[in-house]
Design a protein around this motif. Structure first.
Motif, PDB file in Angstrom:
ATOM      1  N   PRO A  70       0.807  -1.223   0.000  1.00 27.30           N
ATOM      2  CA  PRO A  70       0.000   0.000   0.000  1.00 27.30           C
ATOM      3  C   PRO A  70       0.842   1.277   0.000  1.00 27.30           C
ATOM      4  O   PRO A  70       0.347   2.322  -0.401  1.00 27.30           O
ATOM      5  CB  PRO A  70      -0.821  -0.120   1.280  1.00 27.30           C
ATOM      6  N   ILE A  99      13.702  -2.519  -0.104  1.00 26.82           N
ATOM      7  CA  ILE A  99      12.527  -2.062   0.642  1.00 26.82           C
ATOM      8  C   ILE A  99      12.907  -0.779   1.371  1.00 26.82           C
ATOM      9  O   ILE A  99      13.944  -0.727   2.049  1.00 26.82           O
ATOM     10  CB  ILE A  99      12.050  -3.108   1.661  1.00 26.82           C
ATOM     11  N   ILE A 105       4.870   0.224   6.385  1.00 23.58           N
ATOM     12  CA  ILE A 105       4.019   0.310   7.573  1.00 23.58           C
ATOM     13  C   ILE A 105       3.862  -1.051   8.228  1.00 23.58           C
ATOM     14  O   ILE A 105       3.021  -1.235   9.090  1.00 23.58           O
ATOM     15  CB  ILE A 105       2.641   0.883   7.221  1.00 23.58           C
ATOM     16  N   TYR A 109       1.209  -7.091   3.804  1.00 21.30           N
ATOM     17  CA  TYR A 109       0.545  -7.423   2.547  1.00 21.30           C
ATOM     18  C   TYR A 109       1.508  -8.058   1.551  1.00 21.30           C
ATOM     19  O   TYR A 109       1.112  -8.888   0.746  1.00 21.30           O
ATOM     20  CB  TYR A 109      -0.078  -6.168   1.911  1.00 21.30           C
TER      21      TYR A 109
HETATM   22  S1  SF4 Z   1       4.792  -4.728   5.058  1.00 21.22           S
HETATM   23 FE1  SF4 Z   1       5.196  -5.106   2.930  1.00 21.22          FE
HETATM   24  S2  SF4 Z   1       3.331  -4.505   1.864  1.00 21.22           S
HETATM   25 FE2  SF4 Z   1       3.232  -3.607   3.894  1.00 21.22          FE
HETATM   26  S3  SF4 Z   1       4.135  -1.586   3.639  1.00 21.22           S
HETATM   27 FE3  SF4 Z   1       5.795  -2.908   4.256  1.00 21.22          FE
HETATM   28  S4  SF4 Z   1       6.706  -3.572   2.375  1.00 21.22           S
HETATM   29 FE4  SF4 Z   1       4.702  -2.745   1.844  1.00 21.22          FE
END
Ligand code: SF4
Ligand code: SF4
Lengths: 169, 335
Positions: A70, A99, A105, A109
């Motif tokens: 997201p 990343i 966050i 997901y």
């Molecule tokens: S946990 Fe994964 S999907 Fe969620 S914000 Fe972080 S990198 Fe993106």
């Protein structure tokens, strides 16, 4: 008015008695860097890119995680596997996998979306850096094994701190 | 010879008092944080040095090296002067507080345990204590900020109101002691502490002292939930540290005055045989009062502004007047 004064004074004395009782209790603060807090096995913190038992990367560079994210903080650039350079069992592998943790966050997901269960949120929560660019973690940092010795994992059957009295199993 | 006892000795004594108070302030901030932490079942500062005792030094360094920010459109001279104006009165009051009973002789000079024994010491204290309000009012006015101004207005009305019952209570002390000099007031408590003769007076004085020093539950001047930080909103770095210093030294001063007026000053068992004990007793009593103030801060919530005013004008003031009248009548009857 006299009654008001009387009851007010009693209330003040009661309040001060309560704080005085707490004054003689041992502090409950966790002395964090010296005294580690164990995390639950399913605690979701920094990502790890998993491998198969034979050492090949699970990630096939499909970018589904990036699509699901997201906050759009994953960058995947895929490349073809060849016979000489085989990094994953499928046709392709992720050549670049980054990343941006400043945007992540920790929703998980990406892990949900991944068809090969390559990306998983694991236990390392000590993510502060001295430099903003260090917050973008690269494939080398993400790939297994990543088990820093400062991360302790606890039994997930005990729900309440034993020292707080009620142990729930 | 003459100028030595007239100028040099008081100057050195003032220096000792100021240095002691500034160190006291630094460590009071540490002690208060530790105490409040223990009241809240925490550890408090424990990282800088063993048990965190170097915390005040690191705080001071941090404050000194902060960027000097002076907001636009402030009244420059007043803005820079007012932090000093709040610290000064709290320090100057100490000129008349006797910290021990015994004078001693050094290089042929008799050193008294106070900077000077003013024969109107009590009036002097009331006069100087009111000056502290100026620093705060001027700070609020010169900052050119509505929160500062509101905080300053509140502070001034709070301090002016609470000065009245405080002054009247001190008049009852004066009636019993029969002197305005603090040295004589302490000596009048040789037998019984005034806290026992004047229990209501002591409580009123203590409440007013809390309000005067802006301590919880009367810390209306800097209610952060409605006024950002009150009169200190636009101050940062060392200028803010001065306000902080003013508040803490005020706290020490209020405790010392309560000790002097009501808890027998430096009097205690065996003080005539071992004169040093006087200073020890004095410090113990001041430390106890400070502990009480911190304890109250940890226990009671801040009261609403209109309640604050009602409490002062409709309760404390009549009560202190009543106390004064009763004291006077009893004194006349007893003779
Ligand atoms: S946990 Fe994964 S999907 Fe969620 S914000 Fe972080 S990198 Fe993106
Ligand atoms: S981590 Fe999973 S979803 Fe993301 S690119 Fe690799 S295989 Fe695809």
């Amino acid at each position: 008015m006299l009654r008001e004064v009387w009851s007010g004074s009693i209330e003040i004395l009661r309040a001060m008695w309560i704080t005085l009782k707490h004054f003689f209790r041992p502090p409950v603060t966790n002395q964090y860097p010296d005294d580690r807090v164990p995390v639950y096995p399913r605690f979701r913190a920094r990502h790890v890119l998993k491998r198969y038992e034979n050492g090949l990367e699970r990630c096939i560079g499909c970018s589904l995680c990036a699509a699901a994210c997201p906050t759009d903080c994953i960058l995947v650039i895929a490349a073809e596997n060849t016979e000489e350079n085989r990094r994953s069992p499928g046709e392709r592998y992720a050549e670049v996998y980054e990343i941006n943790l400043l945007r992540c966050i920790f929703c998980g997901y990406c892990a949900e979306a991944c068809p090969t269960e390559a990306i998983v949120l694991e236990h390392d929560f000590e993510l502060s850096t001295h430099n903003r660019w260090d917050a973008i973690i690269t494939q080398e940092e993400l790939l297994e094994p990543h088990e820093p010795d400062y991360i302790l994992i606890r039994d997930d059957q005990v729900w309440v701190e034993p020292k707080w009295g009620h142990l729930t199993k | 010879m003459d100028w030595i006892s007239l100028l040099l000795v008081p100057a050195i004594k003032s220096l000792v008092v100021v240095v002691a108070l500034l160190t006291g302030f630094a460590y009071l901030s540490y002690v208060e944080r530790k105490l409040v932490a223990r009241f809240q079942v925490r550890y408090g500062p424990n990282r800088a040095g063993p048990f965190g005792i170097l915390q005040p030094i690191s705080d001071a360094l941090k404050m000194v090296f902060k960027e000097e920010i002076v907001p636009l459109n402030v009244d420059h001279v007043v803005y820079l002067l007012s932090p000093a104006l709040t610290v000064m009165p709290a320090l100057v009051i100490w000129a008349v507080i006797p910290v021990s009973g015994a004078s001693f002789t050094l290089f042929g000079q008799t050193i008294t345990p106070y900077v000077s024994d003013v024969n109107v010491g009590l009036l002097y204290i009331l006069a100087i204590a009111s000056l502290a309000t100026y620093g705060i009012v001027l700070a609020g006015w010169s900052s050119n900020n509505k929160y500062s101004l509101l905080g300053a207005l509140r502070t001034s009305s709070q301090m002016l109101s609470y000065e009245l019952p405080m002054g009247i209570t001190l008049v009852s002390v004066l009636l019993i002691a029969g002197s305005l000099s603090l040295v004589d007031i302490v000596q009048a408590q040789r037998g019984v502490w005034f806290a026992l003769l004047q229990p209501i007076g002591f409580i009123i004085y203590f409440i007013c002292g809390l309000a005067e020093a802006g301590r919880s539950p009367f810390d209306l001047p800097e209610t952060e939930n409605e006024l950002v930080s009150g009169f200190a909103t636009e101050y940062g770095g060392i200028k803010f540290a001065l306000f902080f210093m003013g508040e803490y030294i005020h706290m020490i001063t209020i405790s010392a005055l309560a000790t002097t007026f009501f808890l027998g000053g430096w009097y205690g068992p065996f003080v005539n045989q071992i004169p040093v004990l006087g200073l020890v007793y004095f410090l113990i009593k001041v430390a106890f009062m400070i502990f009480l103030i911190v304890w109250i801060r940890a226990s009671l919530p801040r009261i609403r502004y209109d309640k604050l005013m009602h409490f002062c004008w409709k309760f404390l003031l009549p009560l202190s007047l009543l106390n004064l009248v009763v004291t006077a009548v009893v004194l006349v009857l007893v003779g």
